[in-house]
Design an enzyme around this catalytic site. Structure first.
Site, PDB file in Angstrom:
ATOM      1  N   HIS A 150       0.811  -1.217   0.000  1.00  0.00           N
ATOM      2  CA  HIS A 150       0.000   0.000   0.000  1.00  0.00           C
ATOM      3  C   HIS A 150       0.847   1.269   0.000  1.00  0.00           C
ATOM      4  CE1 HIS A 150       0.400  -0.087   4.523  1.00  0.00           C
ATOM      5  NE2 HIS A 150       0.423   1.207   4.346  1.00  0.00           N
ATOM      6  N   ASP A 180       0.255  -7.607   1.595  1.00  0.00           N
ATOM      7  CA  ASP A 180       0.601  -6.193   1.700  1.00  0.00           C
ATOM      8  C   ASP A 180       2.110  -5.991   1.726  1.00  0.00           C
ATOM      9  OD1 ASP A 180       0.086  -3.475   1.731  1.00  0.00           O
ATOM     10  OD2 ASP A 180      -0.044  -3.357   3.912  1.00  0.00           O
ATOM     11  N   SER A 263       4.702   2.759   7.766  1.00  0.00           N
ATOM     12  CA  SER A 263       4.338   1.602   6.953  1.00  0.00           C
ATOM     13  C   SER A 263       5.515   1.135   6.106  1.00  0.00           C
ATOM     14  CB  SER A 263       3.170   1.945   6.036  1.00  0.00           C
ATOM     15  OG  SER A 263       1.986   2.133   6.763  1.00  0.00           O
TER      16      SER A 263
END
Length: 432
Positions: A150, A180, A263
């Site tokens: 992402h 992911d 992230s």
């Protein structure tokens, strides 16, 4: 001298003696005051005629704690400092830009002003309509960097910044949305920067130290510390073809602060091994509230190895949709079931592995227990191979950590009140 005079004489002498003593003291006290130590004499404030006084405080600062009292803390401080010094050069900041057709994207940039003021030229159409930031880390000497899918999804331009100031453009983006995870590649690596080692997430214990390095809110190379709060979590991901959602399995939960920008960054143990890739937070307000999630390193190893070698990773797949309501002893008693654990099958993907093996989903007849609706004529999975099934997470985690595409697993099911075993050959999860 009369007897009266003799009697009064002592009465006259005593006052004279007392008066002499008082006079002597009155003369001596000022002299004693002049000899008193300065530390005990009140000092006037505001000049010699001041009337407010204060007493000087000669108290010394409290002593610092002795080394034998702080040894444990000092050792932990040294570990964290050394870990940060050694590992942070391999942790990179990632900035992406691209064109996203979704105008409601949180990363969308403002549209150009189509109505400039008189005399002003109209703003040019921007090359990209969204920007985002994240984190990644070097995993080999060939320049491969791990991050989240992402973080780089939809990117037309990816910029990678190392801690020594080197900024390069990434290429060869390979992604796996179902975990992911993504791998990007750079051609230049600063001299002396070493790839980060991946640990064994299967050995991670709740309560052990968890250390994150990343770039929250664009603040490059930030260290946060916490503990492993839980293991075996599932984080829902993309929509499944047959309904429901696919999930990332065996996720590590931590209370080490993770915020937007973290992230794709590494989660370390105290030995400096990467035990997970920080991927998500659970939050009511959009920022960290004590619950962060990391994709486990064992999944990272399998997925990134396949992405680099083959350009894709195939996830083991049953083709079953699980009922979310738990089977408990109370439910078993109400439904007259001989088992107190298991998961009801709610749906079967037509033509999928479970369908071909004969697993049954029948939701035509249901029964409500404590407000939950159960498909009473569907199969109940109570075991997969030798693992007892309490919830759907047990099946999802087992498939992700202990199986591969093409492997045959044995499902122990309850059908019409009787247990039976059915073998299912695992397929590959469909791609969107």
């Amino acid at each position: 001298m009369s007897r009266r005079a003799i009697f009064l004489l002592p009465l006259l002498i005593v006052p004279l003696i007392i008066g002499g003593i008082v006079a002597g003291l009155t003369f001596a006290l000022p002299q004693l005051g002049a000899l008193a130590p300065a530390s005990t004499a009140p000092q006037p404030i505001g000049g010699s005629n001041g009337t407010v006084t204060e007493t000087r405080n000669e108290a010394q600062p409290m002593p610092t704690l002795q080394p034998n009292q702080t040894a444990a803390f000092d050792a932990e401080d040294q570990t964290l400092t050394q870990l940060f010094r050694d590992r942070s050069p391999a942790v990179v900041a990632i900035r992406i830009a691209g064109n996203n057709p979704d105008p409601d994207s949180p990363f969308a940039l403002p549209e150009p002003d189509e109505s400039p003021a008189p005399g002003e030229s109209p703003n040019a159409e921007p090359e990209f309509n969204f920007e985002a930031q994240g984190t990644g880390f070097l995993i080999d000497s060939d320049g491969h960097i791990v991050t989240n899918n992402h973080v780089v999804e939809g990117a037309s331009f990816i910029e990678v910044s190392f801690t020594n100031g080197l900024v390069v453009q990434a290429k060869d983006v390979i992604t796996d949305p179902d975990s992911d995870l993504a791998v990007i590649k750079v051609d230049d690596i600063p001299k002396g920067v070493q790839p980060l080692p991946l640990g064994n997430s299967g050995e991670v214990q709740v309560g052990q130290r968890a250390i994150a390095i990343g770039n929250p809110f664009g603040l490059q190379t930030t260290l946060t510390v916490g503990v492993v709060s839980a293991r075996g979590r599932t984080v829902q991901n993309r929509q499944a073809d047959g309904g429901g959602l696919y999930s990332i399995a065996d996720v590590i939960q931590t209370d080490a602060a993770i915020n937007p920008g973290n992230s794709g960054g590494p989660l370390f143990n105290s030995r400096g091994e990467v035990i997970g890739v920080n991927t998500a937070i659970r939050s009511e307000g959009g920022t960290f509230e004590g619950v962060g999630f990391a994709v486990p390193s064992n999944t990272v190893k399998k997925v990134t190895t396949a992405l680099i070698a083959e350009g894709k990773y195939e996830h083991p797949y049953l083709g079953i949709g699980f009922d979310p309501n738990p089977l408990t002893a109370i439910v078993a008693e109400k439904l007259s079931l001989p088992v107190t654990n298991g998961v009801f099958v709610r749906s079967i993907v037509e033509g999928g592995p479970a369908d071909q093996a004969g697993i049954v989903a029948n939701i035509e007849e249901t029964q409500t227990v404590n407000g939950n609706i159960y498909p009473i004529n569907s199969d109940i999975i109570v075991q997969i191979n030798d693992r007892k099934v309490i919830s759907s997470e047990d099946i999802i985690d087992y498939l992700a950590t202990d199986t591969e595409v093409g492997q045959t697993v044995t499902l122990t099911i309850l059908r019409e009140g009787k247990e039976q075993k059915i073998e299912v050959k695992l397929g590959a999860r469909p791609r969107n």
